[in-house]
Design a protein around this motif. Structure first.
Motif, mmCIF file in Angstrom:
data_model
loop_
_atom_site.group_PDB
_atom_site.id
_atom_site.type_symbol
_atom_site.label_atom_id
_atom_site.label_comp_id
_atom_site.label_asym_id
_atom_site.label_seq_id
_atom_site.Cartn_x
_atom_site.Cartn_y
_atom_site.Cartn_z
ATOM 1 N N ILE A 411 0.855 -1.196 0.000
ATOM 2 C CA ILE A 411 0.000 0.000 0.000
ATOM 3 C C ILE A 411 0.886 1.240 0.000
ATOM 4 O O ILE A 411 0.587 2.252 -0.617
ATOM 5 C CB ILE A 411 -0.925 -0.002 1.236
ATOM 6 N N THR A 412 1.996 1.151 0.715
ATOM 7 C CA THR A 412 3.002 2.212 0.719
ATOM 8 C C THR A 412 4.364 1.558 0.604
ATOM 9 O O THR A 412 4.493 0.344 0.789
ATOM 10 C CB THR A 412 2.905 3.060 1.997
ATOM 11 N N GLY A 413 5.384 2.358 0.286
ATOM 12 C CA GLY A 413 6.706 1.774 0.091
ATOM 13 C C GLY A 413 7.824 2.763 0.340
ATOM 14 O O GLY A 413 7.591 3.961 0.548
ATOM 15 N N TRP A 414 9.045 2.248 0.315
ATOM 16 C CA TRP A 414 10.230 3.065 0.572
ATOM 17 C C TRP A 414 10.377 4.169 -0.469
ATOM 18 O O TRP A 414 10.737 5.306 -0.146
ATOM 19 C CB TRP A 414 11.468 2.170 0.591
ATOM 20 N N ALA A 415 10.099 3.866 -1.730
ATOM 21 C CA ALA A 415 10.208 4.883 -2.777
ATOM 22 C C ALA A 415 9.227 6.022 -2.530
ATOM 23 O O ALA A 415 9.548 7.195 -2.725
ATOM 24 C CB ALA A 415 9.954 4.248 -4.150
ATOM 25 N N GLN A 416 8.015 5.675 -2.079
ATOM 26 C CA GLN A 416 6.981 6.686 -1.890
ATOM 27 C C GLN A 416 7.297 7.644 -0.746
ATOM 28 O O GLN A 416 6.928 8.812 -0.788
ATOM 29 C CB GLN A 416 5.618 6.014 -1.631
ATOM 30 N N VAL A 417 7.971 7.171 0.300
ATOM 31 C CA VAL A 417 8.253 8.036 1.455
ATOM 32 C C VAL A 417 9.620 8.715 1.343
ATOM 33 O O VAL A 417 10.033 9.439 2.247
ATOM 34 C CB VAL A 417 8.166 7.259 2.788
ATOM 35 N N THR A 418 10.336 8.453 0.237
ATOM 36 C CA THR A 418 11.632 9.106 0.040
ATOM 37 C C THR A 418 11.630 9.984 -1.208
ATOM 38 O O THR A 418 12.668 10.200 -1.828
ATOM 39 C CB THR A 418 12.765 8.067 -0.066
ATOM 40 N N GLY A 419 10.442 10.500 -1.556
ATOM 41 C CA GLY A 419 10.363 11.518 -2.600
ATOM 42 C C GLY A 419 10.044 11.048 -3.998
ATOM 43 O O GLY A 419 10.060 11.837 -4.939
ATOM 44 N N PHE A 420 9.730 9.757 -4.181
ATOM 45 C CA PHE A 420 9.437 9.266 -5.531
ATOM 46 C C PHE A 420 8.035 8.683 -5.608
ATOM 47 O O PHE A 420 7.815 7.544 -5.994
ATOM 48 C CB PHE A 420 10.496 8.246 -5.958
ATOM 49 N N ARG A 421 7.097 9.528 -5.208
ATOM 50 C CA ARG A 421 5.688 9.175 -5.307
ATOM 51 C C ARG A 421 5.081 9.970 -6.445
ATOM 52 O O ARG A 421 5.557 11.040 -6.790
ATOM 53 C CB ARG A 421 4.985 9.523 -3.993
ATOM 54 N N GLY A 422 4.016 9.437 -7.038
ATOM 55 C CA GLY A 422 3.285 10.190 -8.051
ATOM 56 C C GLY A 422 3.764 9.933 -9.468
ATOM 57 O O GLY A 422 4.393 8.913 -9.768
ATOM 58 N N GLU A 423 3.506 10.889 -10.322
ATOM 59 C CA GLU A 423 3.778 10.750 -11.749
ATOM 60 C C GLU A 423 5.281 10.660 -12.026
ATOM 61 O O GLU A 423 6.086 11.363 -11.417
ATOM 62 C CB GLU A 423 3.203 11.957 -12.493
ATOM 63 N N THR A 424 5.652 9.789 -12.952
ATOM 64 C CA THR A 424 7.045 9.684 -13.396
ATOM 65 C C THR A 424 7.113 10.246 -14.821
ATOM 66 O O THR A 424 6.910 9.525 -15.790
ATOM 67 C CB THR A 424 7.522 8.220 -13.366
ATOM 68 N N LYS A 425 7.441 11.534 -14.898
ATOM 69 C CA LYS A 425 7.444 12.198 -16.198
ATOM 70 C C LYS A 425 8.632 11.774 -17.047
ATOM 71 O O LYS A 425 8.555 11.769 -18.274
ATOM 72 C CB LYS A 425 7.475 13.719 -15.995
ATOM 73 N N GLU A 426 9.755 11.468 -16.391
ATOM 74 C CA GLU A 426 10.961 11.103 -17.114
ATOM 75 C C GLU A 426 11.449 9.728 -16.664
ATOM 76 O O GLU A 426 11.164 9.292 -15.549
ATOM 77 C CB GLU A 426 12.049 12.153 -16.886
ATOM 78 N N LEU A 427 12.228 9.077 -17.536
ATOM 79 C CA LEU A 427 12.666 7.708 -17.268
ATOM 80 C C LEU A 427 13.503 7.619 -15.997
ATOM 81 O O LEU A 427 13.378 6.660 -15.231
ATOM 82 C CB LEU A 427 13.466 7.177 -18.465
ATOM 83 N N TRP A 428 14.352 8.625 -15.724
ATOM 84 C CA TRP A 428 15.231 8.558 -14.550
ATOM 85 C C TRP A 428 14.427 8.495 -13.256
ATOM 86 O O TRP A 428 14.886 7.911 -12.267
ATOM 87 C CB TRP A 428 16.195 9.752 -14.517
ATOM 88 N N GLN A 429 13.220 9.090 -13.258
ATOM 89 C CA GLN A 429 12.388 9.052 -12.055
ATOM 90 C C GLN A 429 11.930 7.617 -11.762
ATOM 91 O O GLN A 429 11.941 7.183 -10.604
ATOM 92 C CB GLN A 429 11.186 9.979 -12.225
ATOM 93 N N MET A 430 11.548 6.906 -12.818
ATOM 94 C CA MET A 430 11.157 5.514 -12.620
ATOM 95 C C MET A 430 12.366 4.667 -12.255
ATOM 96 O O MET A 430 12.270 3.745 -11.433
ATOM 97 C CB MET A 430 10.481 4.962 -13.880
ATOM 98 N N GLU A 431 13.528 4.962 -12.823
ATOM 99 C CA GLU A 431 14.746 4.228 -12.479
ATOM 100 C C GLU A 431 15.083 4.397 -11.001
ATOM 101 O O GLU A 431 15.452 3.440 -10.320
ATOM 102 C CB GLU A 431 15.912 4.715 -13.347
ATOM 103 N N GLU A 432 14.934 5.626 -10.487
ATOM 104 C CA GLU A 432 15.188 5.886 -9.073
ATOM 105 C C GLU A 432 14.181 5.145 -8.197
ATOM 106 O O GLU A 432 14.526 4.616 -7.135
ATOM 107 C CB GLU A 432 15.131 7.385 -8.789
ATOM 108 N N ARG A 433 12.932 5.131 -8.645
ATOM 109 C CA ARG A 433 11.892 4.426 -7.880
ATOM 110 C C ARG A 433 12.207 2.933 -7.814
ATOM 111 O O ARG A 433 12.098 2.311 -6.755
ATOM 112 C CB ARG A 433 10.522 4.645 -8.529
ATOM 113 N N VAL A 434 12.615 2.376 -8.935
ATOM 114 C CA VAL A 434 12.956 0.947 -8.986
ATOM 115 C C VAL A 434 14.156 0.656 -8.084
ATOM 116 O O VAL A 434 14.182 -0.353 -7.363
ATOM 117 C CB VAL A 434 13.233 0.501 -10.440
ATOM 118 N N GLU A 435 15.178 1.537 -8.114
ATOM 119 C CA GLU A 435 16.355 1.353 -7.257
ATOM 120 C C GLU A 435 15.946 1.323 -5.789
ATOM 121 O O GLU A 435 16.445 0.515 -5.005
ATOM 122 C CB GLU A 435 17.359 2.490 -7.495
ATOM 123 N N ARG A 436 15.022 2.200 -5.386
ATOM 124 C CA ARG A 436 14.571 2.236 -3.995
ATOM 125 C C ARG A 436 13.744 1.006 -3.650
ATOM 126 O O ARG A 436 13.815 0.499 -2.532
ATOM 127 C CB ARG A 436 13.783 3.522 -3.738
#
Length: 468
Positions: A411-436
């Motif tokens: 329901i929630t995750g590490w990526a969401q509470v460390t600044g990578f929640r919401g829309e991923t406009k660019e590929l690097w944002q999704m890459e950072e989310r995946v890394e987290r």
């Protein structure tokens, strides 16, 4: 080198000694300052009580002695270590005193005493860690390092070492037949491998503590020679897996029977006890949450119906554990539209209605996912499940994208509470989310889940600017 090793031992011994001093001060303070609160036999047999308390602390220290002298250790690890130490100490103390006294154990005092010890020990750990870091910044209790090879993986290691001077690493440089591409100027090239051999045989620097090697496996004789030299001269040897293009082979040891194997992903949740702990917590919290939701569902349903025709709940296929598809439930926060399975919500998305926008900002729309947790499709904490369309796209664009499905979505995750929640406009944002997400899978602890839940609750009170 010997001074560095003894310095770490000294730091550990001083911390252990301070733990004993702390528990004696706390215990005697309760006996002297609150005579009516402590058990009666604490006064009639004070010496025996103090001896039992110290013996109990010795038991706790045997199993869970401090690790704050480690050069890389997180707050969660320190907190978990202190928690286990205090629980073991208090349990052993209660058991010992129950044998030494014919009076029943006062569990109220044991709880208050344990809480006091935990709080003060945590303050002590914070102060001790700060002091140790300050000592290392002054150049004491440091470790001198050399590197061997020209693989870019050594640059990453070097950046980690010098990025935080409080870890106490001092990198002298590296030996290699070739210069490391794009290496920082501060990382000195000390010479080729022949120079290393000469120094090992004729001009060994006794101040060297650690050697980090990243030579190819084709040079196994060379690696064996370096290891033999390190063992003979009490230098700790580390092998750094080489990089394949831009992909780093991060291997972790795992036993398969009597055979040592290496895997590129080691998940704590593959351990049965951890899996059961997480599942028990999920089920308990989800049952309570579902019961609490019963009276508010009609209210939310009425408001949704008034503002937007259509169903109350939004049901969408998402990618779950092991890549399997499941239906994820939410309170509907958008008008019914044909793009729901293709497009992410944006900040000023016209598909959202007013109350739906409020639900998204406060995470209320996610509440029905506690039903997913009860069903076993999801966990309370884990990587957020993505729509099938995004899984199809990003699994082609991001190498390790599918690794995030090694555990149940949350329901929630590490990526969401460390600044990578919401829309991923660019590929690097999704890459950072995946890394987290992958970092969470590889570093899971129960305390980490509690930390993420706390940060999520905090974001409900102070809405996240990325929540839309």
């Amino acid at each position: 080198m010997r001074q560095n090793l003894s310095g770490n031992d000294l730091a550990r011994q001083l911390v252990i000694t301070s733990d004993f001093v702390i528990i004696n001060i706390i215990l005697l303070s309760y006996i002297l300052k609150t005579p009516n609160f402590v058990p009666e036999y604490f006064h009639t047999a004070t010496k025996i009580t103090v001896v039992a308390a110290n013996f109990a602390m010795a038991i706790g220290q045997y199993f869970f002695k401090t690790k704050i002298h480690y050069r890389k250790i997180s707050f969660e690890e320190v907190s978990a270590r202190v928690t286990k130490l205090v629980l073991t100490h208090v349990a052993a103390m209660v058991i010992l005193l129950s044998f030494l006294s014919d009076k029943p154990t006062d569990f109220k005092f044991a709880f208050v005493y344990g809480a006091s010890v935990y709080v003060i020990l945590m303050f002590a750990r914070f102060f001790e860690r700060k002091l140790l870091k300050h000592v290392r910044q002054l150049g004491r209790n440091t470790r001198s390092v050399i590197m061997i090879g020209n693989d870019p993986a050594l640059i990453s290691l070097y950046d980690n070492m010098i990025g935080d001077p409080t870890t106490g690493y001092r990198v002298k440089g590296y030996y290699s037949d070739k210069i490391i591409p794009n290496s920082p100027q501060s990382l000195k090239h000390l010479g080729d491998i022949n120079t290393l051999h000469y120094n090992m045989e004729n001009n060994h620097d006794p101040s060297i503590d650690d050697a980090f090697c990243s030579l190819s496996h084709d040079e196994n004789d060379e690696i064996a020679r370096i290891m033999k030299f390190c063992d003979a001269n009490l230098v700790r040897f580390y092998y750094i897996p080489r990089m394949f293009g831009n992909y780093r082979l991060s291997l972790k040891p795992e036993m398969m029977g009597d055979t040592l194997t290496y895997t590129n992903h080691l998940e704590p949740l593959s351990i049965t006890t951890n899996k059961l702990t997480k599942r028990l917590f999920d089920v308990t919290v989800s049952i309570i949450s579902c019961i609490c939701m019963i009276p508010i569902i009609p209210i939310i349903a009425i408001i949704i119906k008034i503002q937007s025709p259509g169903p109350i709940f939004f049901k969408q296929e998402r990618t779950g554990f092991a890549g399997k598809t499941f239906f994820c439930y939410k309170f509907r926060s958008m008008h019914v539209n044909k793009d729901a399975d293709l497009e992410q919500a944006t900040e000023n998305d016209p598909r959202k209605f007013a109350f739906g926008n409020f639900m998204r900002k406060t995470n209320i729309d996610e509440l029905p996912q506690f039903w997913n947790v009860l069903r076993g499709d999801m966990s309370i904490v884990g990587p957020r499940p993505h729509m099938l369309h995004h899984t199809e796209i990003y699994s082609e664009l991001i190498d390790k994208y599918m690794v995030r499905h090694f555990c149940k979505p949350g329901i929630t995750g590490w990526a969401q509470v460390t600044g990578f929640r919401g829309e991923t406009k660019e590929l690097w944002q999704m890459e950072e989310r995946v890394e987290r997400d992958i970092w969470y899978i590889e570093h899971w602890t129960f305390m980490l889940d509690i930390k993420i839940i706390y940060k999520t609750i905090k974001s409900v009170i102070i809405p996240d600017k990325h929540a839309y």
